[in-house]
Design a protein around this motif. Structure first.
Motif, PDB file in Angstrom:
ATOM      1  N   PRO A 163      -5.099  -4.286  -2.683  1.00 48.81           N
ATOM      2  CA  PRO A 163      -3.945  -3.907  -1.957  1.00 48.81           C
ATOM      3  C   PRO A 163      -4.246  -4.248  -0.433  1.00 48.81           C
ATOM      4  CG  PRO A 163      -5.065  -1.945  -2.435  1.00 48.81           C
ATOM      5  CD  PRO A 163      -5.656  -2.827  -3.058  1.00 48.81           C
ATOM      6  N   VAL A 164      -2.967  -4.655   0.393  1.00 50.93           N
ATOM      7  CA  VAL A 164      -3.122  -4.751   1.839  1.00 50.93           C
ATOM      8  C   VAL A 164      -2.915  -3.428   2.260  1.00 50.93           C
ATOM      9  CG1 VAL A 164      -2.080  -5.613   3.842  1.00 50.93           C
ATOM     10  CG2 VAL A 164      -2.118  -7.219   2.009  1.00 50.93           C
ATOM     11  N   THR A 165      -4.181  -2.866   3.185  1.00 46.38           N
ATOM     12  CA  THR A 165      -3.910  -1.639   3.580  1.00 46.38           C
ATOM     13  C   THR A 165      -4.047  -1.551   5.056  1.00 46.38           C
ATOM     14  OG1 THR A 165      -6.260  -1.249   3.360  1.00 46.38           O
ATOM     15  CG2 THR A 165      -5.144  -0.619   1.595  1.00 46.38           C
ATOM     16  N   ASN A 166      -4.313  -2.443   5.707  1.00 42.37           N
ATOM     17  CA  ASN A 166      -4.358  -2.735   7.125  1.00 42.37           C
ATOM     18  C   ASN A 166      -3.474  -3.605   7.841  1.00 42.37           C
ATOM     19  OD1 ASN A 166      -5.469  -2.533   9.639  1.00 42.37           O
ATOM     20  ND2 ASN A 166      -7.530  -3.031   9.261  1.00 42.37           N
ATOM     21  N   ALA A 167      -2.689  -3.420   8.553  1.00 40.65           N
ATOM     22  CA  ALA A 167      -1.522  -4.107   9.208  1.00 40.65           C
ATOM     23  C   ALA A 167      -0.766  -5.025   8.297  1.00 40.65           C
ATOM     24  CB  ALA A 167      -2.468  -5.037  10.161  1.00 40.65           C
ATOM     25  N   PRO A 168       0.094  -4.497   7.340  1.00 38.57           N
ATOM     26  CA  PRO A 168       0.826  -5.049   6.447  1.00 38.57           C
ATOM     27  C   PRO A 168       1.909  -5.843   7.421  1.00 38.57           C
ATOM     28  CG  PRO A 168       1.452  -2.739   6.485  1.00 38.57           C
ATOM     29  CD  PRO A 168       0.386  -2.912   7.249  1.00 38.57           C
ATOM     30  N   LEU A 169       2.624  -6.796   6.396  1.00 42.82           N
ATOM     31  CA  LEU A 169       3.762  -7.579   7.254  1.00 42.82           C
ATOM     32  C   LEU A 169       5.022  -6.860   6.988  1.00 42.82           C
ATOM     33  CD1 LEU A 169       4.184 -10.433   8.662  1.00 42.82           C
ATOM     34  CD2 LEU A 169       4.954 -11.034   6.327  1.00 42.82           C
ATOM     35  N   ALA A 170       5.598  -6.444   8.208  1.00 42.58           N
ATOM     36  CA  ALA A 170       6.863  -5.944   8.079  1.00 42.58           C
ATOM     37  C   ALA A 170       8.068  -6.797   8.452  1.00 42.58           C
ATOM     38  CB  ALA A 170       6.967  -4.588   9.237  1.00 42.58           C
ATOM     39  N   VAL A 171       9.159  -6.625   7.868  1.00 45.53           N
ATOM     40  CA  VAL A 171      10.274  -7.480   8.074  1.00 45.53           C
ATOM     41  C   VAL A 171      11.272  -6.544   8.734  1.00 45.53           C
ATOM     42  CG1 VAL A 171       9.648  -9.136   6.380  1.00 45.53           C
ATOM     43  CG2 VAL A 171      11.093  -7.186   5.734  1.00 45.53           C
ATOM     44  N   GLN A 183      16.277  -0.443  15.055  1.00 44.80           N
ATOM     45  CA  GLN A 183      15.896  -1.337  14.226  1.00 44.80           C
ATOM     46  C   GLN A 183      15.252  -0.565  12.860  1.00 44.80           C
ATOM     47  OE1 GLN A 183      12.810  -3.317  16.652  1.00 44.80           O
ATOM     48  NE2 GLN A 183      14.200  -4.512  17.934  1.00 44.80           N
ATOM     49  N   GLU A 184      15.374  -1.243  11.808  1.00 45.21           N
ATOM     50  CA  GLU A 184      14.981  -0.571  10.536  1.00 45.21           C
ATOM     51  C   GLU A 184      13.774  -1.494   9.949  1.00 45.21           C
ATOM     52  OE1 GLU A 184      18.404  -0.015   8.381  1.00 45.21           O
ATOM     53  OE2 GLU A 184      19.405   1.344  10.066  1.00 45.21           O
ATOM     54  N   TRP A 185      12.704  -1.642  10.452  1.00 43.08           N
ATOM     55  CA  TRP A 185      11.653  -2.175   9.727  1.00 43.08           C
ATOM     56  C   TRP A 185      11.250  -1.668   8.361  1.00 43.08           C
ATOM     57  CZ3 TRP A 185       9.836  -6.695  11.940  1.00 43.08           C
ATOM     58  CH2 TRP A 185      10.226  -6.686  13.302  1.00 43.08           C
ATOM     59  N   ALA A 186      10.773  -2.577   7.743  1.00 40.89           N
ATOM     60  CA  ALA A 186      10.354  -2.147   6.198  1.00 40.89           C
ATOM     61  C   ALA A 186       9.155  -2.974   6.015  1.00 40.89           C
ATOM     62  CB  ALA A 186      11.408  -2.621   5.196  1.00 40.89           C
ATOM     63  N   TYR A 187       8.132  -2.478   5.014  1.00 39.74           N
ATOM     64  CA  TYR A 187       7.103  -3.324   4.472  1.00 39.74           C
ATOM     65  C   TYR A 187       6.774  -2.901   3.126  1.00 39.74           C
ATOM     66  CZ  TYR A 187       4.222   0.886   5.460  1.00 39.74           C
ATOM     67  OH  TYR A 187       3.787   2.184   5.300  1.00 39.74           O
ATOM     68  N   ILE A 188       5.919  -3.628   2.533  1.00 41.13           N
ATOM     69  CA  ILE A 188       5.469  -3.239   1.007  1.00 41.13           C
ATOM     70  C   ILE A 188       4.153  -2.244   1.225  1.00 41.13           C
ATOM     71  CG2 ILE A 188       4.592  -4.241  -1.181  1.00 41.13           C
ATOM     72  CD1 ILE A 188       6.160  -6.654  -0.741  1.00 41.13           C
ATOM     73  N   ARG A 189       4.146  -1.234   0.745  1.00 39.87           N
ATOM     74  CA  ARG A 189       3.055  -0.342   1.169  1.00 39.87           C
ATOM     75  C   ARG A 189       2.038  -0.671  -0.043  1.00 39.87           C
ATOM     76  NH1 ARG A 189       1.245   4.914  -0.534  1.00 39.87           N
ATOM     77  NH2 ARG A 189      -0.058   5.764   1.391  1.00 39.87           N
ATOM     78  N   HIS A 190       0.798  -0.919   0.358  1.00 36.16           N
ATOM     79  CA  HIS A 190      -0.456  -1.371  -0.476  1.00 36.16           C
ATOM     80  C   HIS A 190       0.142  -2.794  -1.240  1.00 36.16           C
ATOM     81  CE1 HIS A 190      -1.886   2.963  -0.360  1.00 36.16           C
ATOM     82  NE2 HIS A 190      -1.850   2.237   0.781  1.00 36.16           N
ATOM     83  N   GLN A 191       0.488  -3.532  -0.530  1.00 36.51           N
ATOM     84  CA  GLN A 191       1.017  -4.880  -1.109  1.00 36.51           C
ATOM     85  C   GLN A 191      -0.209  -5.636  -2.032  1.00 36.51           C
ATOM     86  OE1 GLN A 191       2.365  -7.970   1.640  1.00 36.51           O
ATOM     87  NE2 GLN A 191       2.921  -9.429  -0.010  1.00 36.51           N
ATOM     88  N   MET A 192       0.128  -6.142  -3.326  1.00 39.91           N
ATOM     89  CA  MET A 192      -0.797  -6.682  -4.036  1.00 39.91           C
ATOM     90  C   MET A 192      -0.918  -8.054  -4.179  1.00 39.91           C
ATOM     91  SD  MET A 192      -2.523  -4.081  -5.111  1.00 39.91           S
ATOM     92  CE  MET A 192      -3.458  -4.956  -6.569  1.00 39.91           C
ATOM     93  N   PRO A 193      -1.720  -9.090  -4.620  1.00 41.33           N
ATOM     94  CA  PRO A 193      -1.684 -10.278  -4.356  1.00 41.33           C
ATOM     95  C   PRO A 193      -0.558 -11.075  -5.276  1.00 41.33           C
ATOM     96  CG  PRO A 193      -3.810  -9.594  -4.745  1.00 41.33           C
ATOM     97  CD  PRO A 193      -3.116  -8.421  -4.943  1.00 41.33           C
ATOM     98  N   ASP A 194      -0.020 -10.323  -6.190  1.00 39.67           N
ATOM     99  CA  ASP A 194       1.022 -10.935  -6.904  1.00 39.67           C
ATOM    100  C   ASP A 194       2.652 -10.614  -6.213  1.00 39.67           C
ATOM    101  OD1 ASP A 194       1.067  -8.395  -7.770  1.00 39.67           O
ATOM    102  OD2 ASP A 194       1.610  -8.694  -9.754  1.00 39.67           O
ATOM    103  N   GLU A 195       2.450 -10.087  -5.103  1.00 39.27           N
ATOM    104  CA  GLU A 195       3.806  -9.618  -4.575  1.00 39.27           C
ATOM    105  C   GLU A 195       3.740 -10.430  -3.317  1.00 39.27           C
ATOM    106  OE1 GLU A 195       4.345  -4.859  -5.485  1.00 39.27           O
ATOM    107  OE2 GLU A 195       2.595  -5.480  -4.096  1.00 39.27           O
ATOM    108  N   VAL A 196       4.803 -11.578  -3.293  1.00 34.86           N
ATOM    109  CA  VAL A 196       4.537 -12.388  -2.207  1.00 34.86           C
ATOM    110  C   VAL A 196       6.128 -12.217  -1.298  1.00 34.86           C
ATOM    111  CG1 VAL A 196       5.075 -14.937  -1.877  1.00 34.86           C
ATOM    112  CG2 VAL A 196       3.665 -14.238  -3.547  1.00 34.86           C
ATOM    113  N   ILE A 197       5.898 -12.210  -0.111  1.00 38.79           N
ATOM    114  CA  ILE A 197       7.149 -12.285   0.856  1.00 38.79           C
ATOM    115  C   ILE A 197       7.348 -13.634   1.184  1.00 38.79           C
ATOM    116  CG2 ILE A 197       7.843 -11.386   2.837  1.00 38.79           C
ATOM    117  CD1 ILE A 197       5.958  -8.989   2.498  1.00 38.79           C
ATOM    118  N   PHE A 198       9.049 -13.961   1.023  1.00 43.55           N
ATOM    119  CA  PHE A 198       9.260 -15.165   1.479  1.00 43.55           C
ATOM    120  C   PHE A 198      10.328 -14.801   2.765  1.00 43.55           C
ATOM    121  CE2 PHE A 198       8.387 -15.826  -2.803  1.00 43.55           C
ATOM    122  CZ  PHE A 198       8.143 -17.310  -2.928  1.00 43.55           C
TER     123      PHE A 198
END
Length: 142
Positions: free
Chosen positions: A30-38, A68-83
């Motif tokens: 998982p991404v646990t440090n500085a995830p990408l927020a949209v 502003q309503e920022w959102a991110y995937i908590r503990h994003q895994m490699p098979d979870e791709v953001i387009f």
């Protein structure tokens, strides 16, 4: 280039496990440090956007606003791709057109500090620097 429609997009994800692709990236999990927020475009106010010229035309600087309503995937895994849509020549950001778009002109995004590392041990991915893969695509068509 004005005879062609062009679109720029970004695909963003965490690295895959070692051996999955022939690459030097070896950390998976998982991404646990500085995830990408949209940011949903509808929560972005005009006063939060400033436009500047850059090598490719124009760019946008975003400024914080409480609505502003920022959102991110908590503990994003490699098979979870953001387009992300970064630019579309048929639907550019123009302040006078705000609220009239059939589709969103771009997706605001940024790495954020969410402070959620305390629930993961080092082995589970807590406390390690973020690694990510970002692929940018520019498509041209008539």
């Amino acid at each position: 280039m004005s005879d062609y429609q062009h679109l720029a997009s970004t695909q963003w994800c965490a690295p895959c496990p070692a051996g999955f692709f022939p690459t030097a990236l070896t950390i998976a999990g998982p991404v646990t440090n500085a995830p990408l927020a949209v940011l949903p475009f509808k929560s972005l106010l005009p006063e939060s956007i400033s436009v500047h010229a850059n090598l490719f035309g124009t760019g946008h600087d975003l400024h914080h606003h409480p609505t502003q309503e920022w959102a991110y995937i908590r503990h994003q895994m490699p098979d979870e791709v953001i387009f992300l849509k970064c630019y579309d020549s048929e639907n550019p950001y123009e302040e006078e057109r705000r609220g009239t778009w059939d589709e969103v002109p771009f997706c605001a995004h940024v790495a954020v500090d969410v402070g959620d590392q305390d629930d993961l041990s080092w082995e589970e991915g807590g406390g390690r620097a973020r690694e990510s893969i970002e692929v940018r695509l520019v498509a041209l068509w008539e």
